[in-house]
Design a protein around this motif. Structure first.
Motif, mmCIF file in Angstrom:
data_model
loop_
_atom_site.group_PDB
_atom_site.id
_atom_site.type_symbol
_atom_site.label_atom_id
_atom_site.label_comp_id
_atom_site.label_asym_id
_atom_site.label_seq_id
_atom_site.Cartn_x
_atom_site.Cartn_y
_atom_site.Cartn_z
ATOM 1 N N GLN A 72 1.938 -0.705 -6.425
ATOM 2 C CA GLN A 72 2.841 -1.687 -6.414
ATOM 3 C C GLN A 72 4.320 -1.016 -6.829
ATOM 4 N N GLY A 73 5.177 -1.392 -6.202
ATOM 5 C CA GLY A 73 6.780 -1.149 -6.464
ATOM 6 C C GLY A 73 7.557 -1.942 -7.326
ATOM 7 N N GLY A 74 8.372 -2.675 -6.710
ATOM 8 C CA GLY A 74 9.060 -3.645 -7.563
ATOM 9 C C GLY A 74 8.140 -5.070 -7.677
ATOM 10 N N ASN A 75 7.177 -5.407 -6.791
ATOM 11 C CA ASN A 75 6.484 -6.618 -6.984
ATOM 12 C C ASN A 75 7.342 -7.685 -6.544
ATOM 13 N N THR A 76 8.126 -7.355 -5.500
ATOM 14 C CA THR A 76 8.876 -8.530 -4.817
ATOM 15 C C THR A 76 8.531 -8.926 -3.481
ATOM 16 N N GLY A 82 0.707 -7.156 -3.210
ATOM 17 C CA GLY A 82 0.771 -5.790 -4.334
ATOM 18 C C GLY A 82 0.486 -6.125 -5.719
ATOM 19 N N LEU A 95 4.418 2.321 -9.216
ATOM 20 C CA LEU A 95 5.001 3.623 -9.171
ATOM 21 C C LEU A 95 6.479 3.460 -9.668
ATOM 22 N N ALA A 115 9.113 7.350 -4.948
ATOM 23 C CA ALA A 115 8.975 6.013 -4.271
ATOM 24 C C ALA A 115 9.454 4.824 -5.103
ATOM 25 N N ALA A 139 16.527 -8.586 -2.422
ATOM 26 C CA ALA A 139 15.685 -8.308 -3.700
ATOM 27 C C ALA A 139 16.064 -6.852 -3.871
ATOM 28 N N GLY A 146 9.537 2.698 -2.044
ATOM 29 C CA GLY A 146 8.229 2.929 -1.577
ATOM 30 C C GLY A 146 7.694 1.856 -1.178
ATOM 31 N N ALA A 150 6.391 0.960 2.646
ATOM 32 C CA ALA A 150 5.084 0.316 2.914
ATOM 33 C C ALA A 150 5.165 -1.161 3.558
ATOM 34 N N THR A 151 6.445 -1.876 3.536
ATOM 35 C CA THR A 151 6.266 -3.171 4.140
ATOM 36 C C THR A 151 7.157 -3.047 5.513
ATOM 37 N N HIS A 384 17.359 -13.614 10.431
ATOM 38 C CA HIS A 384 18.030 -12.558 11.035
ATOM 39 C C HIS A 384 17.964 -13.014 12.662
HETATM 40 P P1 FAD Z 1 5.871 -4.527 -3.802
HETATM 41 O O1 FAD Z 1 5.930 -5.907 -3.899
HETATM 42 O O2 FAD Z 1 5.455 -4.022 -4.984
HETATM 43 O O3 FAD Z 1 4.727 -4.112 -2.588
HETATM 44 C C1 FAD Z 1 4.719 -4.445 -1.333
HETATM 45 C C2 FAD Z 1 3.822 -4.148 -0.664
HETATM 46 O O4 FAD Z 1 3.740 -2.564 -0.374
HETATM 47 C C3 FAD Z 1 2.249 -4.361 -1.238
HETATM 48 O O5 FAD Z 1 1.331 -4.302 -0.435
HETATM 49 C C4 FAD Z 1 2.080 -2.820 -2.143
HETATM 50 O O6 FAD Z 1 0.620 -2.439 -2.378
HETATM 51 C C5 FAD Z 1 2.756 -1.890 -1.042
HETATM 52 N N1 FAD Z 1 3.355 -0.634 -2.043
HETATM 53 C C6 FAD Z 1 4.303 -0.653 -2.825
HETATM 54 N N2 FAD Z 1 4.664 0.484 -3.039
HETATM 55 C C7 FAD Z 1 3.895 1.327 -2.624
HETATM 56 C C8 FAD Z 1 3.950 2.716 -2.199
HETATM 57 N N3 FAD Z 1 4.530 3.386 -3.132
HETATM 58 N N4 FAD Z 1 2.962 3.236 -1.316
HETATM 59 C C9 FAD Z 1 2.204 2.515 -0.773
HETATM 60 N N5 FAD Z 1 2.171 0.984 -0.915
HETATM 61 C C10 FAD Z 1 3.021 0.383 -1.720
HETATM 62 N N6 FAD Z 1 11.726 -8.278 3.026
HETATM 63 C C11 FAD Z 1 12.314 -7.711 4.174
HETATM 64 O O7 FAD Z 1 11.709 -6.979 4.889
HETATM 65 N N7 FAD Z 1 13.780 -8.339 4.305
HETATM 66 C C12 FAD Z 1 14.407 -9.146 3.564
HETATM 67 O O8 FAD Z 1 15.578 -9.465 3.706
HETATM 68 C C13 FAD Z 1 13.848 -9.296 2.203
HETATM 69 N N8 FAD Z 1 14.277 -10.217 1.422
HETATM 70 C C14 FAD Z 1 13.776 -10.325 0.330
HETATM 71 C C15 FAD Z 1 14.494 -11.204 -0.840
HETATM 72 C C16 FAD Z 1 13.886 -11.516 -1.795
HETATM 73 C C17 FAD Z 1 14.788 -12.369 -2.880
HETATM 74 C C18 FAD Z 1 12.637 -11.017 -2.079
HETATM 75 C C19 FAD Z 1 11.998 -11.495 -3.523
HETATM 76 C C20 FAD Z 1 11.820 -10.539 -1.255
HETATM 77 C C21 FAD Z 1 12.362 -10.034 -0.123
HETATM 78 N N9 FAD Z 1 11.904 -9.360 0.971
HETATM 79 C C22 FAD Z 1 12.401 -8.930 2.120
HETATM 80 C C23 FAD Z 1 10.144 -9.115 0.664
HETATM 81 C C24 FAD Z 1 9.886 -7.661 0.238
HETATM 82 O O9 FAD Z 1 9.242 -7.105 1.454
HETATM 83 C C25 FAD Z 1 10.811 -6.748 -0.158
HETATM 84 O O10 FAD Z 1 11.434 -7.314 -1.361
HETATM 85 C C26 FAD Z 1 10.466 -5.169 -0.509
HETATM 86 O O11 FAD Z 1 10.248 -4.383 0.614
HETATM 87 C C27 FAD Z 1 8.968 -5.071 -1.360
HETATM 88 O O12 FAD Z 1 9.217 -3.661 -2.124
HETATM 89 P P2 FAD Z 1 8.518 -3.714 -3.427
HETATM 90 O O13 FAD Z 1 8.793 -2.589 -4.032
HETATM 91 O O14 FAD Z 1 9.023 -4.947 -4.367
HETATM 92 O O15 FAD Z 1 7.090 -3.695 -2.885
#
Ligand code: FAD
Ligand code: 2HG
Ligand code: ZN
Length: 474
Positions: A72-76, A82, A95, A115, A139, A146, A150-151, A384
């Motif tokens: 998990q990264g920022g859990n967004t 995640g 992370l 990450a 977000a 990271g 990952a996404t 988009h």
């Molecule tokens: P998390 O939510 O923590 O994890 C997301 C996934 O990645 C999970 O499957 C997790 O297991 C995996 N993961 C996380 N970190 C790692 C790591 N270090 N190694 C391996 N796997 C990992 N997405 C877009 O594509 N475009 C947008 O414009 C967009 N806008 C958003 C706006 C808002 C307000 C919100 C809440 C979300 C948005 N998102 C968008 C969705 C989201 O994909 C992104 O916020 C971001 O890429 C997720 O990053 P995170 O660190 O929060 O990942």
């Protein structure tokens, strides 16, 4: 209640990370609940390693105990990918403590970060060196690089700079066996076999744990111009996109379309943002041009484009931001749609893509289908357009019990939208990924041979199935 193996594992994890970084008690909702507040899991423990070596040792200990891990990264994330499942048997590997900027190479135009580095901090580190890191999304104040990788996150600058994938030159990854793959290359060309970086990007934590990345930087553009335009229909928005591409070329950085109901929600929940022109047209478009030539020259070209669009009738009215502050406000309105939707109540999200040329027909057909099959449904269509990627979201009918609506209609709405996407040659996920929300229907929409190859890759890299099980592949 943890069994004996789990208790032994917790002891090992505490030895590796120290008591303070193995959390089993207290309020763990920040790690266990998804951003949309749709699902709450329960972790055996939340672990917070501070180095790649510690990540590797955690993975080795979990592999030995046959305990699965959820990175998990920022859990967004928006697809419940995640957070742990509800069994209380999975280790949640956060992370967030790995948030250092390791190095910046201005001549090579690269930045190497850990990450858990928050996206906004990555952008700021680049800006401090007078450079641009272009990945940008709503977000960005809490998501991590990271998680973005990952996404394979998209966002609002993909048109010009590409997805997270296109911005990544190298990765450091901990494998499912706890080895470290050292791939932090700043090389733009390297053909020494399979490009494993691209396998990891977009794998949603199911193939390896990303611990650091080398990302591309760009020179800062000299001029940014932003306009907000009211358009009479989706077809007119597509025509405006064509004109913008013709007149601005590679300078066209962002092209977002927003339906009237999406903007009405922003106006309702955040009236202080003063949404322009939303009552005047069924759709508005936000477009941005960034250039390396002088502001005056770039502005002349940008305004000329808008004049032509007004003459042709594909724009009915438009405002051009006069300052960086005004431009930021316009982007802030666009990025507030997700939050305004959340304020309005639980909802159904889609991040579909179809070829840009068929977007108007896709929207007409799908709007009509949903209006017929799900009475009173409110469509929150935005996204988009320049990338052919729409958030064709659905809000429950006004005043209804949203939880009951989701229970009774979510599967039907998804089915109708995805079937329509399939008819128009699109993808059911262009941005947010599969997570656990789309895992059940992926086989209906993904090429069976591609899916079988994905399963073989998963089996080869993670034969115990310990990395984020139940996500992407069931
Ligand atoms: P998390 O939510 O923590 O994890 C997301 C996934 O990645 C999970 O499957 C997790 O297991 C995996 N993961 C996380 N970190 C790692 C790591 N270090 N190694 C391996 N796997 C990992 N997405 C877009 O594509 N475009 C947008 O414009 C967009 N806008 C958003 C706006 C808002 C307000 C919100 C809440 C979300 C948005 N998102 C968008 C969705 C989201 O994909 C992104 O916020 C971001 O890429 C997720 O990053 P995170 O660190 O929060 O990942
Ligand atoms: C965006 O483009 C994000 O703002 C979120 O991808 C979309 O809320 C959504 O559905
Ligand atoms: Zn998006």
């Amino acid at each position: 209640m943890p069994n004996a193996t789990s208790l032994d594992l917790l002891i090992t994890l505490r030895e590796v990370l120290g008591e303070a970084h193995v959390l089993t008690e207290g309020d763990l909702s920040a790690y266990e609940q998804d951003w949309r507040k749709r699902t709450r899991g329960k972790a055996l423990a939340v672990v917070r390693p501070g180095s790649t070596q510690q990540v590797a040792e955690v993975v080795k200990a979990c592999a030995q105990a046959h305990v699965s891990l959820v990175p998990q990264g920022g859990n967004t994330g928006l697809v419940v990918g995640g957070i742990p499942d509800a069994t209380g048997t999975q280790v949640l590997l956060s992370l967030q403590r790995m948030n250092a900027v390791r190095s910046l190479d201005a001549d090579n135009l690269t930045l190497t970060v850990e990450a858990g580095c928050v996206l906004q901090h990555v952008q700021e580190a680049a800006a401090q060196a007078g450079l641009l890191f272009p990945l940008s999304l709503g977000a960005e104040g809490s998501c991590t690089i990271g998680g973005n990788l990952a996404t394979n996150a998209g966002g609002t600058q993909v048109l010009r700079y590409g997805n997270a994938r296109e911005l990544c030159l190298g990765l450091e990854v901990v494998t499912a066996q706890g080895e470290v793959m050292h791939g932090l290359s700043g090389l733009r060309k390297d053909n020494t076999g399979y490009d494993l970086r691209h396998l990891m990007i977009g794998s949603e934590g199911t193939l390896g744990i990303i611990t650091a990345a080398t990302m591309k930087l760009y020179p800062l553009p000299a001029a940014n111009l932003t306009a907000w335009a009211a358009v009479p229909s989706v077809a007119h928005a597509v025509r405006l996109l064509g004109l913008a591409q013709q007149h601005l070329g590679a300078g066209l950085t962002g092209f977002e379309m927003m339906g009237q109901f999406a903007l009405r929600l922003v106006d309702k929940h955040y009236p202080q943002l003063r949404v322009p022109l939303w009552q005047e047209a069924p759709y508005c478009v936000l477009l941005e041009n960034s250039d390396y030539e002088s502001e005056a020259h770039a502005r002349e070209r940008f305004e000329h484009l808008l004049e032509i669009a007004l003459e042709e009738g594909c724009v009915s009215d438009a405002v051009v931001a006069e300052s960086l502050g005004q431009a930021r406000n316009l982007w802030h309105i666009r990025e507030s749609i997700t939050l305004a939707q959340a304020e309005e109540g639980l909802n159904i999200k889609h991040d579909i893509s179809v070829p840009i040329s068929v977007i108007p027909d896709f929207v007409d057909a799908t709007d009509a289908l949903l209006a017929r099959e799900v009475a009173g449904v409110r469509l929150v269509n935005f996204g988009h357009l320049g990338d052919g990627n729409l958030h064709y979201n659905v809000q429950a009918p006004e005043g209804c019990d949203t939880a009951a609506f989701l229970r009774d209609y979510e599967a039907l709405v998804n089915h109708l939208v995805y079937q329509s996407v399939k008819r128009f040659g699109g993808s059911i996920s262009a941005e947010h990924g599969v997570g656990s929300m789309k895992v059940g229907c992926l086989p209906d929409y993904k090429d069976p041979v591609a899916l079988a190859m994905m399963r073989r890759i998963k089996d080869a890299l993670d034969p115990q199935g310990l990395l984020n099980p139940g996500r992407v592949l069931d």
